[in-house]
Design an enzyme around this catalytic site. Structure first.
Site, short mmCIF file in Angstrom:
data_model
loop_
_atom_site.label_atom_id
_atom_site.label_comp_id
_atom_site.label_asym_id
_atom_site.label_seq_id
_atom_site.Cartn_x
_atom_site.Cartn_y
_atom_site.Cartn_z
N ASN A 91 61.74 -27.82 -16.36
CA ASN A 91 63.03 -28.12 -15.72
C ASN A 91 63.22 -29.63 -15.64
O ASN A 91 62.24 -30.37 -15.54
CB ASN A 91 63.08 -27.52 -14.32
CG ASN A 91 63.19 -26.02 -14.36
OD1 ASN A 91 63.82 -25.45 -15.24
ND2 ASN A 91 62.58 -25.36 -13.39
N CYS A 104 63.33 -19.03 -18.92
CA CYS A 104 63.33 -19.05 -17.45
C CYS A 104 63.23 -17.61 -16.98
O CYS A 104 63.81 -16.70 -17.58
CB CYS A 104 64.61 -19.70 -16.94
SG CYS A 104 64.78 -19.72 -15.13
N HIS A 105 62.51 -17.38 -15.89
CA HIS A 105 62.27 -16.00 -15.44
C HIS A 105 63.24 -15.52 -14.36
O HIS A 105 63.09 -14.41 -13.85
CB HIS A 105 60.83 -15.87 -14.91
CG HIS A 105 60.52 -16.80 -13.78
ND1 HIS A 105 59.87 -18.00 -13.97
CD2 HIS A 105 60.77 -16.72 -12.46
CE1 HIS A 105 59.74 -18.61 -12.82
NE2 HIS A 105 60.27 -17.86 -11.89
N HIS A 126 69.88 -21.50 -14.12
CA HIS A 126 69.91 -21.53 -12.66
C HIS A 126 71.32 -21.40 -12.08
O HIS A 126 71.48 -21.40 -10.86
CB HIS A 126 69.21 -22.77 -12.08
CG HIS A 126 67.75 -22.79 -12.35
ND1 HIS A 126 67.01 -23.96 -12.39
CD2 HIS A 126 66.86 -21.79 -12.60
CE1 HIS A 126 65.75 -23.68 -12.65
NE2 HIS A 126 65.63 -22.37 -12.78
#
Length: 474
Positions: A161, A183-184, A221
């Site tokens: 990130n 990304c999880h 995000h």
């Protein structure tokens, strides 16, 4: 030309993986774990880290783990001192890097707090995300340039990130690079929809989250879901019932989360955004609140607890004292390295790109039209199909105008920040800082905050033109 995954005589693909950030106490251990359980691909893993000794210890740990009787993988781990040697002829490159938190991340969190800006994560947007981007852009330019020179055909998997800025920088430096960002966060929403299926669909028991298909669109995000299905059944239609069952959403008391995990997530913000916009926000609440100003407009930081989340203090980002690292504890036998199902997909993606088994998942990739009405070339997060040395983004459609407006603010800031980073233009980076939704106070205070952050992290900003920057002169 170097060929991806040249096969050995027993027809098992053998590959070379270069790991940038190979001294990691987190992602490196996950890769060791997953490769140790991967029996249909073999090869070598070259570990590079600015902390060379940490990479050496991880190499020793990796070799020990794959030599165990319960491991299926045939892999060799080795540490390297130079980035170029690490990536020479690599088939795959994994990136997971971070500057020393005591010198950077702590400032990213604590200095804005003194100005009244509270950030639960501080790694993607807001003052912390911007400074982290400014540190990362030169680093990722170096990584991309080295890939162009030493392994131009490699597939690059980025975990670092700010995901969008790092991945975008790779493409800006080397347009022909093959890079994706993983990304999880969305996985957690597949779990949420699995629970919804069990509650609302007759005969749905023990639903596997992997069977949940969601349509993903947005940026890392700040991702959104507008469709969810399980075995062809529409689950999205149950969200109104789920929202009603969860109300009132902001029903925790200030101070109530004081003893909760720093990473706690009750999905209250995600459902509040669904009620506002008719689209489910698909990231952890701690991330989501940093993209919109109203959740963090607080008289008292404990007011955030009303949404079932809490701030992560800078102390939680620091290593655990002066004791042995996690790797050292494993090597000393003080802590067992247990093989487990990590839930991460890097090894599955390696297998897919080698043509073993295709994978459909969500990932970060330059926009080729998969998210309509977002700028072409900007890194967006959608589903994609990976198979046979190819990534095919899946068309996700457009965002509603009011949601697109929120997302575009951050897309434009991230694109501008990358451009400023390539020019070393600190004044332009400051203009991005001023336009971030969390920077809501008057210009002089914003300037003072920006200058203080730059001064504290100056040693990591040497690729920026600090001498001629007007913002520093005043």
């Amino acid at each position: 030309m170097h060929q991806l995954g040249s096969r050995s005589s027993d027809s098992t693909p053998r590959v070379e993986i270069g790991y940038v950030g190979g001294g990691s106490q987190g992602w490196a251990h996950t890769l060791i774990n997953d490769l140790a359980q991967c029996g249909d691909v073999a090869g070598t893993v070259a570990l590079y880290d600015v902390d060379y000794e940490a990479a050496v210890r991880n190499a020793e740990l990796g070799n020990r783990v794959v030599d165990r009787e319960d491991a299926d993988g045939d892999w060799t781990f080795e540490a390297y001192r130079e980035l170029g040697d690490t990536l020479a002829d690599a088939d795959f490159v994994v990136c997971s890097i971070q500057d020393p938190p005591a010198e950077t991340f702590v400032h990213d969190i604590d200095v804005p707090k003194q100005y009244g800006i509270h950030q639960p994560v501080a790694d993607t947007v807001g003052p912390g995300g911007i400074l982290r981007s400014m540190r990362a852009i030169p680093q990722y330019r170096t990584i991309a340039a080295t890939i162009r020179e030493r392994c131009p055909d490699a597939w690059v998997i980025n975990y670092t990130n700010p995901m969008t800025v790092c991945t975008r920088t790779l493409y800006e430096e080397f347009p022909d690079i093959n890079a994706i960002g993983l990304c999880h966060e969305v996985f957690k929403f597949q779990e949420q929809f699995a629970d919804i299926a069990e509650r609302y669909v007759d005969g749905a028991d023990d639903v596997d989250p992997d069977e949940i298909h969601v349509n993903v669109k947005g940026i890392n995000h700040f991702t959104w879901i507008d469709e969810a299905r399980w075995r062809g059944r529409d689950l999205y239609r149950f969200l109104d019932d789920e929202l009603a069952a969860r109300k009132p959403l902001a029903d925790f008391d200030p101070g109530e989360m004081a003893d909760a995990s720093y990473w706690v997530n009750n999905y209250r913000v995600a459902f509040d955004l669904y009620e506002r916009f008719g689209l489910l926000a698909a990231a952890g609440d701690r991330h989501l609140v940093e993209f919109v100003p109203w959740y963090l407009d607080l008289e008292d930081p404990e007011e955030l607890h009303r949404w079932g989340i809490r701030f992560t203090p800078s102390s939680a980002r620091l290593p655990d004292g002066d004791g042995p690292t996690r790797t050292e504890r494993h090597l000393a036998g003080d802590e067992e390295f247990e093989l487990h199902e990590s839930g991460e997909e890097a090894v599955d993606i390696v297998r897919a790109l080698l043509g073993i088994e295709p994978v459909e998942t969500h990932l970060n990739y330059p926009n080729e039209g998969q998210v309509a009405d977002l700028p072409e070339g900007a890194v967006v997060e959608t589903n994609a199909l990976l198979t046979g040395d190819d990534v095919s983004p899946i068309t996700a459609g457009s965002l509603p105008r009011e949601v697109r407006s929120l997302v575009l603010t951050h897309v434009n800031n991230q694109e501008t920040l990358v451009e400023a980073g390539f020019d070393g233009d600190l004044d332009r980076a400051f203009r991005v800082f001023l336009s971030d939704p969390l920077v809501t106070f008057e210009r002089d205070a914003a300037e003072a905050l920006f200058v203080e952050l730059v001064d504290r992290e100056r040693e990591y900003l040497t690729d920026w033109d600090l001498e001629d920057a007007d913002v520093l002169a005043t």
